[in-house]
Design an enzyme around this catalytic site. Structure first.
Site, mmCIF file in Angstrom:
data_model
loop_
_atom_site.group_PDB
_atom_site.id
_atom_site.type_symbol
_atom_site.label_atom_id
_atom_site.label_comp_id
_atom_site.label_asym_id
_atom_site.label_seq_id
_atom_site.Cartn_x
_atom_site.Cartn_y
_atom_site.Cartn_z
ATOM 1 N N HIS A 75 0.844 -1.198 0.000
ATOM 2 C CA HIS A 75 0.000 0.000 0.000
ATOM 3 C C HIS A 75 0.873 1.239 0.000
ATOM 4 O O HIS A 75 1.756 1.372 0.841
ATOM 5 C CB HIS A 75 -0.910 0.023 1.243
ATOM 6 C CG HIS A 75 -2.142 -0.804 1.080
ATOM 7 N ND1 HIS A 75 -3.315 -0.520 1.720
ATOM 8 C CD2 HIS A 75 -2.374 -1.907 0.328
ATOM 9 C CE1 HIS A 75 -4.225 -1.417 1.364
ATOM 10 N NE2 HIS A 75 -3.677 -2.278 0.531
ATOM 11 N N TYR A 203 -8.818 5.754 7.803
ATOM 12 C CA TYR A 203 -8.869 6.111 9.224
ATOM 13 C C TYR A 203 -9.939 7.190 9.350
ATOM 14 O O TYR A 203 -9.851 8.228 8.692
ATOM 15 C CB TYR A 203 -7.515 6.657 9.692
ATOM 16 C CG TYR A 203 -6.461 5.586 9.843
ATOM 17 C CD1 TYR A 203 -5.757 5.109 8.736
ATOM 18 C CD2 TYR A 203 -6.178 5.027 11.083
ATOM 19 C CE1 TYR A 203 -4.792 4.110 8.876
ATOM 20 C CE2 TYR A 203 -5.217 4.028 11.236
ATOM 21 C CZ TYR A 203 -4.529 3.576 10.130
ATOM 22 O OH TYR A 203 -3.591 2.586 10.272
ATOM 23 N N PRO A 295 -3.333 0.696 18.904
ATOM 24 C CA PRO A 295 -3.120 0.251 17.520
ATOM 25 C C PRO A 295 -3.295 1.315 16.443
ATOM 26 O O PRO A 295 -3.065 1.042 15.264
ATOM 27 C CB PRO A 295 -4.155 -0.869 17.349
ATOM 28 C CG PRO A 295 -5.173 -0.640 18.398
ATOM 29 C CD PRO A 295 -4.501 0.050 19.529
ATOM 30 N N LYS A 299 1.649 0.082 14.973
ATOM 31 C CA LYS A 299 3.064 -0.065 15.337
ATOM 32 C C LYS A 299 3.400 -1.285 16.209
ATOM 33 O O LYS A 299 4.568 -1.645 16.339
ATOM 34 C CB LYS A 299 3.549 1.198 16.087
ATOM 35 C CG LYS A 299 3.633 2.429 15.221
ATOM 36 C CD LYS A 299 4.875 2.405 14.359
ATOM 37 C CE LYS A 299 4.824 3.388 13.218
ATOM 38 N NZ LYS A 299 4.476 2.804 11.926
ATOM 39 N N TYR A 387 4.396 6.707 9.842
ATOM 40 C CA TYR A 387 3.517 5.580 9.518
ATOM 41 C C TYR A 387 4.282 4.469 8.793
ATOM 42 O O TYR A 387 4.103 3.293 9.101
ATOM 43 C CB TYR A 387 2.333 6.066 8.665
ATOM 44 C CG TYR A 387 1.236 5.035 8.551
ATOM 45 C CD1 TYR A 387 0.245 4.934 9.523
ATOM 46 C CD2 TYR A 387 1.200 4.135 7.489
ATOM 47 C CE1 TYR A 387 -0.754 3.976 9.441
ATOM 48 C CE2 TYR A 387 0.210 3.174 7.397
ATOM 49 C CZ TYR A 387 -0.766 3.102 8.376
ATOM 50 O OH TYR A 387 -1.749 2.139 8.295
HETATM 51 P P1 RFL Z 1 2.428 -11.697 21.787
HETATM 52 O O1 RFL Z 1 1.893 -11.819 20.402
HETATM 53 O O2 RFL Z 1 1.512 -11.305 22.871
HETATM 54 O O3 RFL Z 1 3.088 -13.102 22.130
HETATM 55 C C1 RFL Z 1 3.510 -13.438 23.427
HETATM 56 C C2 RFL Z 1 3.475 -14.925 23.577
HETATM 57 O O4 RFL Z 1 3.950 -15.290 24.861
HETATM 58 C C3 RFL Z 1 3.107 -16.283 25.413
HETATM 59 N N1 RFL Z 1 3.211 -16.265 26.880
HETATM 60 C C4 RFL Z 1 3.949 -17.136 27.590
HETATM 61 N N2 RFL Z 1 4.707 -18.156 27.217
HETATM 62 C C5 RFL Z 1 5.331 -18.866 28.187
HETATM 63 N N3 RFL Z 1 5.211 -18.601 29.509
HETATM 64 C C6 RFL Z 1 4.447 -17.574 29.936
HETATM 65 N N4 RFL Z 1 4.320 -17.311 31.229
HETATM 66 C C7 RFL Z 1 3.786 -16.784 28.954
HETATM 67 N N5 RFL Z 1 2.958 -15.716 29.013
HETATM 68 C C8 RFL Z 1 2.636 -15.405 27.762
HETATM 69 C C9 RFL Z 1 1.729 -15.927 24.889
HETATM 70 O O5 RFL Z 1 0.850 -17.050 24.923
HETATM 71 C C10 RFL Z 1 2.056 -15.492 23.476
HETATM 72 O O6 RFL Z 1 2.012 -16.550 22.550
HETATM 73 O O7 RFL Z 1 3.671 -10.689 21.851
HETATM 74 P P2 RFL Z 1 4.817 -10.336 20.761
HETATM 75 O O8 RFL Z 1 5.407 -11.579 20.180
HETATM 76 O O9 RFL Z 1 5.678 -9.342 21.429
HETATM 77 O O10 RFL Z 1 4.054 -9.649 19.537
HETATM 78 C C11 RFL Z 1 3.482 -8.382 19.674
HETATM 79 C C12 RFL Z 1 2.195 -8.279 18.850
HETATM 80 O O11 RFL Z 1 1.400 -9.433 19.029
HETATM 81 C C13 RFL Z 1 1.390 -7.063 19.267
HETATM 82 O O12 RFL Z 1 2.224 -5.918 19.396
HETATM 83 C C14 RFL Z 1 0.293 -6.678 18.324
HETATM 84 O O13 RFL Z 1 -0.539 -7.744 17.972
HETATM 85 C C15 RFL Z 1 -0.527 -5.583 19.017
HETATM 86 N N6 RFL Z 1 -1.875 -5.524 18.520
HETATM 87 C C16 RFL Z 1 -2.058 -4.875 17.356
HETATM 88 N N7 RFL Z 1 -1.015 -4.259 16.748
HETATM 89 C C17 RFL Z 1 -1.183 -3.635 15.591
HETATM 90 O O14 RFL Z 1 -0.212 -3.096 15.052
HETATM 91 N N8 RFL Z 1 -2.447 -3.594 15.010
HETATM 92 C C18 RFL Z 1 -3.536 -4.224 15.578
HETATM 93 O O15 RFL Z 1 -4.618 -4.202 15.039
HETATM 94 C C19 RFL Z 1 -3.379 -4.880 16.798
HETATM 95 N N9 RFL Z 1 -4.413 -5.510 17.400
HETATM 96 C C20 RFL Z 1 -2.940 -6.126 19.214
HETATM 97 C C21 RFL Z 1 -4.219 -6.128 18.620
HETATM 98 C C22 RFL Z 1 -2.771 -6.735 20.474
HETATM 99 C C23 RFL Z 1 -3.825 -7.316 21.173
HETATM 100 N N10 RFL Z 1 -3.571 -7.839 22.511
HETATM 101 C C24 RFL Z 1 -2.236 -8.020 22.982
HETATM 102 C C25 RFL Z 1 -4.526 -7.977 23.507
HETATM 103 C C26 RFL Z 1 -5.282 -6.760 19.271
HETATM 104 C C27 RFL Z 1 -5.096 -7.359 20.537
HETATM 105 C C28 RFL Z 1 -6.294 -8.030 21.167
HETATM 106 C C1 PHB Z 2 -5.482 -4.040 11.010
HETATM 107 O O1 PHB Z 2 -5.653 -4.291 9.802
HETATM 108 O O2 PHB Z 2 -5.747 -4.871 11.880
HETATM 109 C C2 PHB Z 2 -4.983 -2.708 11.417
HETATM 110 C C3 PHB Z 2 -4.515 -1.826 10.460
HETATM 111 C C4 PHB Z 2 -4.050 -0.574 10.829
HETATM 112 C C5 PHB Z 2 -4.069 -0.209 12.163
HETATM 113 C C6 PHB Z 2 -4.525 -1.102 13.126
HETATM 114 C C7 PHB Z 2 -4.991 -2.351 12.759
HETATM 115 O O3 PHB Z 2 -3.641 1.028 12.516
#
Ligand code: RFL
Ligand code: PHB
Length: 394
Positions: A75, A203, A295, A299, A387
């Protein structure tokens, strides 16, 4: 008790842990991953969707960019909708040709898991009672696995266990400082097998609150709505969701919006959070274990990837060149980039969401700021530059 030894013990098999594992494997460094959930659970979590070029490059370096090349959608711009009018931010034109890639976190995770399986690398899924200890001297990880007690002795521990993990919680209180901001709303996310409303992300800043139109592919859409913190998923039928989304869109998008049954629906609270430092002796924190961003700036996953870029090169430098310089500098280098992404995510959140507590004056000032940003090349450049992602070695 079974005793194992390795060079690096990685706690958590989210994108941060899996990517670190793959990069260490490529460099010939021994490691073991310990994850508390099942592989199926980890692979099915729907989260982020936007990859910066830095993250794409890292996945390439890890040798797991095959599907990404085929299925990722490049994109070169985003739309910002305010006052019923869409404004395009031409990311590429404003950043000397940079772009972002739409590719779901679920896919990144699956690609990394498949590469790991193909290389037959050691992982313990569904590990119970994971504990880390002695990380200022001789680091150890203890856990239970299929009824057995296991201890791993290692040179380093990588805490990639997310916000609720045990690594950060194991650090003595007097050695750690955390910074936090909790927002008074959440994001309700819906995934649906309907074509996206537009080719680029929209957005939306509206009087009814923020909305985001995103996608996973040409046939799968991801939409979000700002909702009050105490709303529950059960409060939101599909019909109510589509109605509310429509009401926040402009006339053209309202006409184009294709609705359909949701295949996933969840509410995530928004939070900004930073841990300082990110290294405690031989324990490193990376990704969500060390920091959380709302989010709005896309990032979260990208910051996890850039931490891993710094951590993998520090460990490679240590084992291959015998230098601990990268290890010494890890925390400082990460935090410089982390705080800039925190600032950008906070700013985007502040600018585009509706805050119940803001005064009419503050609301007017915010509208003026958004209008200034979108009407000025300098304004749009600062948005675009952040971004697409700041350079990793600046
Ligand atoms: P993760 O993906 O949370 O993975 C951590 C892993 O550690 C495990 N764990 C353990 N393992 C062993 N022993 C323990 N005691 C443990 N405790 C936990 C967990 O089961 C898991 O598998 O962290 P990581 O790898 O740092 O990755 C980061 C990303 O996942 C995160 O920054 C993003 O997904 C944030 N996030 C979003 N970011 C975006 O840029 N756009 C989004 O739309 C977006 N949606 C989200 C999100 C994060 C969410 N969380 C954390 C609630 C939506 C949600 C619901
Ligand atoms: C998503 O596609 O999940 C998404 C994209 C952009 C954002 C947050 C989430 O800023």
């Amino acid at each position: 008790m079974e005793l194992l030894t390795t060079q690096v013990a990685i706690i958590g098999a989210g994108p941060a842990g899996l990517l670190l594992g793959q990069l260490l494997y490529k460099a010939g460094i021994e490691h073991i991953i310990i994850e508390q959930r099942s592989a199926e659970y980890v692979a099915s979590r729907i989260r982020a969707g936007i990859l910066e070029q830095v993250s794409v490059d890292l996945l390439k370096q890890a040798g797991v960019d095959q599907h990404l090349k085929e299925k990722g959608l490049p994109h070169s711009g985003i739309e910002i909708l305010t006052n019923g009018q869409k404004h395009r931010v031409d990311l590429s034109a404003l950043t000397g040709g940079k772009q972002v890639t739409v590719y779901g976190q679920t896919e990144v995770t699956k690609d990394l898991m498949m590469a790991r399986e193909a290389a037959q690398l050691k992982s313990f899924y569904e590990a119970q009672n994971v504990q880390v200890s002695d990380f200022y001297q001789t680091p150890k990880v203890h856990f239970e696995y299929q009824g057995k007690s296991i201890q791993i002795e290692c040179d380093f521990i990588a805490g990639c266990d997310g916000y609720h993990g045990i690594c950060r919680a194991s650090v003595p209180q007097d050695k750690i400082k955390t910074y936090e901001k909790v927002y008074p709303f959440g994001w309700l996310g819906v995934l649906a097998d309907v074509p996206p409303v537009a080719d680029e992300l929209i957005y939306v800043q509206s009087e009814r609150g923020f909305a985001l139109c995103s996608m996973r592919s040409e046939t799968r859409s991801r939409y979000y709505l700002q909702v009050p913190l105490n709303d529950r998923v059960e409060d939101w039928s599909d019909e109510r969701f589509w109605e509310e989304l429509k009401s926040r869109l402009d006339a053209e998008s309202q006409k184009k919006l294709v609705t359909g049954p949701s295949i996933e629906k969840s509410i995530a609270p928004l939070r900004s959070f930073v841990t300082e430092p990110m290294r405690f002796g031989k324990l490193f924190l990376a990704g969500d274990a060390a920091h959380i961003v709302p989010p709005t700036g896309a990032k979260g996953l990208n910051l996890a990837a850039s931490d891993i870029a710094y951590l993998s090169s520090a460990l490679i430098e240590y084992y291959v060149e015998g230098s601990d310089q990268g290890i010494q500098e890890y925390s400082e280098k990460c935090l410089q980039r982390v705080w800039k992404a925190e600032r950008f995510s906070w700013w985007m959140t502040h600018l585009l969401h509706r805050f119940e507590i803001e005064s009419e004056f503050e609301h007017k000032i915010k509208q003026a700021e958004l209008s200034y940003i979108l009407g000025s090349t300098a304004g749009k450049t600062t948005l675009a530059e952040n971004y697409v992602g700041l350079p990793i070695h600046a």
